[in-house]
Design a protein around this motif. Sequence first.
Motif, PDB file in Angstrom:
ATOM      1  N   HIS A   7      52.400  52.045   1.807  1.00  0.00           N
ATOM      2  CA  HIS A   7      53.620  51.298   2.116  1.00  0.00           C
ATOM      3  C   HIS A   7      53.543  50.728   3.536  1.00  0.00           C
ATOM      4  O   HIS A   7      53.805  49.537   3.755  1.00  0.00           O
ATOM      5  CB  HIS A   7      54.820  52.245   1.961  1.00  0.00           C
ATOM      6  CG  HIS A   7      56.126  51.689   2.370  1.00  0.00           C
ATOM      7  ND1 HIS A   7      56.844  50.805   1.591  1.00  0.00           N
ATOM      8  CD2 HIS A   7      56.862  51.885   3.484  1.00  0.00           C
ATOM      9  CE1 HIS A   7      57.961  50.489   2.211  1.00  0.00           C
ATOM     10  NE2 HIS A   7      57.999  51.134   3.367  1.00  0.00           N
ATOM     11  N   ILE A   8      53.151  51.553   4.470  1.00  0.00           N
ATOM     12  CA  ILE A   8      53.005  51.120   5.864  1.00  0.00           C
ATOM     13  C   ILE A   8      51.932  50.046   5.974  1.00  0.00           C
ATOM     14  O   ILE A   8      52.126  49.018   6.627  1.00  0.00           O
ATOM     15  CB  ILE A   8      52.679  52.327   6.772  1.00  0.00           C
ATOM     16  CG1 ILE A   8      53.883  53.259   6.840  1.00  0.00           C
ATOM     17  CG2 ILE A   8      52.248  51.877   8.164  1.00  0.00           C
ATOM     18  CD1 ILE A   8      53.586  54.611   7.451  1.00  0.00           C
ATOM     19  N   PHE A   9      50.799  50.267   5.330  1.00  0.00           N
ATOM     20  CA  PHE A   9      49.699  49.307   5.354  1.00  0.00           C
ATOM     21  C   PHE A   9      50.164  47.932   4.866  1.00  0.00           C
ATOM     22  O   PHE A   9      49.883  46.908   5.494  1.00  0.00           O
ATOM     23  CB  PHE A   9      48.538  49.830   4.490  1.00  0.00           C
ATOM     24  CG  PHE A   9      47.409  48.863   4.342  1.00  0.00           C
ATOM     25  CD1 PHE A   9      46.520  48.642   5.377  1.00  0.00           C
ATOM     26  CD2 PHE A   9      47.231  48.157   3.159  1.00  0.00           C
ATOM     27  CE1 PHE A   9      45.463  47.746   5.241  1.00  0.00           C
ATOM     28  CE2 PHE A   9      46.190  47.261   3.008  1.00  0.00           C
ATOM     29  CZ  PHE A   9      45.298  47.057   4.059  1.00  0.00           C
ATOM     30  N   SER A  19      53.427  45.972  15.655  1.00  0.00           N
ATOM     31  CA  SER A  19      54.739  46.072  16.292  1.00  0.00           C
ATOM     32  C   SER A  19      55.837  45.468  15.421  1.00  0.00           C
ATOM     33  O   SER A  19      56.946  46.005  15.350  1.00  0.00           O
ATOM     34  CB  SER A  19      54.737  45.435  17.679  1.00  0.00           C
ATOM     35  OG  SER A  19      54.353  44.085  17.606  1.00  0.00           O
ATOM     36  N   LYS A  20      55.546  44.373  14.717  1.00  0.00           N
ATOM     37  CA  LYS A  20      56.553  43.797  13.811  1.00  0.00           C
ATOM     38  C   LYS A  20      56.807  44.732  12.636  1.00  0.00           C
ATOM     39  O   LYS A  20      57.945  44.872  12.180  1.00  0.00           O
ATOM     40  CB  LYS A  20      56.109  42.419  13.322  1.00  0.00           C
ATOM     41  CG  LYS A  20      56.200  41.357  14.388  1.00  0.00           C
ATOM     42  CD  LYS A  20      55.736  40.020  13.861  1.00  0.00           C
ATOM     43  CE  LYS A  20      55.731  38.984  14.973  1.00  0.00           C
ATOM     44  NZ  LYS A  20      55.149  37.701  14.516  1.00  0.00           N
ATOM     45  N   ALA A  21      55.768  45.378  12.144  1.00  0.00           N
ATOM     46  CA  ALA A  21      55.945  46.355  11.069  1.00  0.00           C
ATOM     47  C   ALA A  21      56.802  47.521  11.551  1.00  0.00           C
ATOM     48  O   ALA A  21      57.636  48.032  10.807  1.00  0.00           O
ATOM     49  CB  ALA A  21      54.597  46.853  10.563  1.00  0.00           C
ATOM     50  N   ALA A  22      56.618  47.895  12.816  1.00  0.00           N
ATOM     51  CA  ALA A  22      57.435  48.980  13.385  1.00  0.00           C
ATOM     52  C   ALA A  22      58.903  48.582  13.451  1.00  0.00           C
ATOM     53  O   ALA A  22      59.787  49.446  13.397  1.00  0.00           O
ATOM     54  CB  ALA A  22      56.925  49.354  14.772  1.00  0.00           C
ATOM     55  N   GLY A  23      59.190  47.285  13.553  1.00  0.00           N
ATOM     56  CA  GLY A  23      60.569  46.827  13.543  1.00  0.00           C
ATOM     57  C   GLY A  23      61.192  46.891  12.161  1.00  0.00           C
ATOM     58  O   GLY A  23      62.412  46.947  12.033  1.00  0.00           O
ATOM     59  N   ILE A  24      60.348  46.905  11.136  1.00  0.00           N
ATOM     60  CA  ILE A  24      60.820  46.958   9.751  1.00  0.00           C
ATOM     61  C   ILE A  24      60.919  48.404   9.264  1.00  0.00           C
ATOM     62  O   ILE A  24      61.887  48.787   8.616  1.00  0.00           O
ATOM     63  CB  ILE A  24      59.873  46.158   8.834  1.00  0.00           C
ATOM     64  CG1 ILE A  24      59.844  44.690   9.262  1.00  0.00           C
ATOM     65  CG2 ILE A  24      60.270  46.290   7.375  1.00  0.00           C
ATOM     66  CD1 ILE A  24      58.712  43.885   8.645  1.00  0.00           C
ATOM     67  N   ILE A  25      59.906  49.170   9.587  1.00  0.00           N
ATOM     68  CA  ILE A  25      59.845  50.582   9.185  1.00  0.00           C
ATOM     69  C   ILE A  25      60.345  51.409  10.367  1.00  0.00           C
ATOM     70  O   ILE A  25      59.957  51.149  11.496  1.00  0.00           O
ATOM     71  CB  ILE A  25      58.394  50.991   8.852  1.00  0.00           C
ATOM     72  CG1 ILE A  25      57.816  50.088   7.762  1.00  0.00           C
ATOM     73  CG2 ILE A  25      58.318  52.445   8.402  1.00  0.00           C
ATOM     74  CD1 ILE A  25      56.331  50.242   7.582  1.00  0.00           C
ATOM     75  N   LEU A  27      59.520  53.589  12.328  1.00  0.00           N
ATOM     76  CA  LEU A  27      58.466  54.366  12.978  1.00  0.00           C
ATOM     77  C   LEU A  27      58.031  53.634  14.232  1.00  0.00           C
ATOM     78  O   LEU A  27      58.162  52.420  14.323  1.00  0.00           O
ATOM     79  CB  LEU A  27      57.252  54.518  12.051  1.00  0.00           C
ATOM     80  CG  LEU A  27      57.427  55.291  10.756  1.00  0.00           C
ATOM     81  CD1 LEU A  27      56.166  55.176   9.912  1.00  0.00           C
ATOM     82  CD2 LEU A  27      57.758  56.738  11.028  1.00  0.00           C
ATOM     83  N   SER A  28      57.463  54.361  15.157  1.00  0.00           N
ATOM     84  CA  SER A  28      56.946  53.729  16.371  1.00  0.00           C
ATOM     85  C   SER A  28      55.620  53.029  16.060  1.00  0.00           C
ATOM     86  O   SER A  28      54.931  53.367  15.090  1.00  0.00           O
ATOM     87  CB  SER A  28      56.745  54.769  17.470  1.00  0.00           C
ATOM     88  OG  SER A  28      55.684  55.634  17.127  1.00  0.00           O
ATOM     89  N   GLN A  29      55.258  52.091  16.903  1.00  0.00           N
ATOM     90  CA  GLN A  29      53.994  51.380  16.732  1.00  0.00           C
ATOM     91  C   GLN A  29      52.799  52.336  16.786  1.00  0.00           C
ATOM     92  O   GLN A  29      51.893  52.227  15.957  1.00  0.00           O
ATOM     93  CB  GLN A  29      53.882  50.251  17.763  1.00  0.00           C
ATOM     94  CG  GLN A  29      52.669  49.365  17.597  1.00  0.00           C
ATOM     95  CD  GLN A  29      51.447  49.898  18.322  1.00  0.00           C
ATOM     96  OE1 GLN A  29      51.563  50.528  19.366  1.00  0.00           O
ATOM     97  NE2 GLN A  29      50.283  49.662  17.763  1.00  0.00           N
ATOM     98  N   PRO A  30      52.780  53.318  17.709  1.00  0.00           N
ATOM     99  CA  PRO A  30      51.654  54.265  17.702  1.00  0.00           C
ATOM    100  C   PRO A  30      51.563  55.090  16.411  1.00  0.00           C
ATOM    101  O   PRO A  30      50.458  55.378  15.936  1.00  0.00           O
ATOM    102  CB  PRO A  30      51.927  55.164  18.910  1.00  0.00           C
ATOM    103  CG  PRO A  30      52.760  54.325  19.823  1.00  0.00           C
ATOM    104  CD  PRO A  30      53.614  53.495  18.906  1.00  0.00           C
ATOM    105  N   THR A  31      52.698  55.418  15.819  1.00  0.00           N
ATOM    106  CA  THR A  31      52.686  56.168  14.560  1.00  0.00           C
ATOM    107  C   THR A  31      52.127  55.306  13.434  1.00  0.00           C
ATOM    108  O   THR A  31      51.329  55.776  12.613  1.00  0.00           O
ATOM    109  CB  THR A  31      54.100  56.664  14.209  1.00  0.00           C
ATOM    110  OG1 THR A  31      54.568  57.496  15.271  1.00  0.00           O
ATOM    111  CG2 THR A  31      54.118  57.435  12.907  1.00  0.00           C
TER     112      THR A  31
END
Length: 80
Positions: A7-9, A19-25, A27-31
Amino acid sequence: MDLWQLHIFCHVVDAKSFSKAAGIIPLSQPTISSHIKDLEDHFDIRLLDRMAKEVVPTPAGKLLYSYAKRLLTLRDKTES
């Protein structure tokens, strides 16, 4: 490998950015980066090319993306 990592991928590929994915999910960008690294370690291949301004899937990443989308669609159908 699990469905959450897939899902994250998919979100990273769709957003072309960690970083844009982190804005959707939520979770932090490092995670998110850690989950992608775990997938790459699992398959022992690079799945994403980190370009200067965007992230693009490698050929293996494109293949995984197509399978992941199908698996996630099946998960959603199963739940409904």
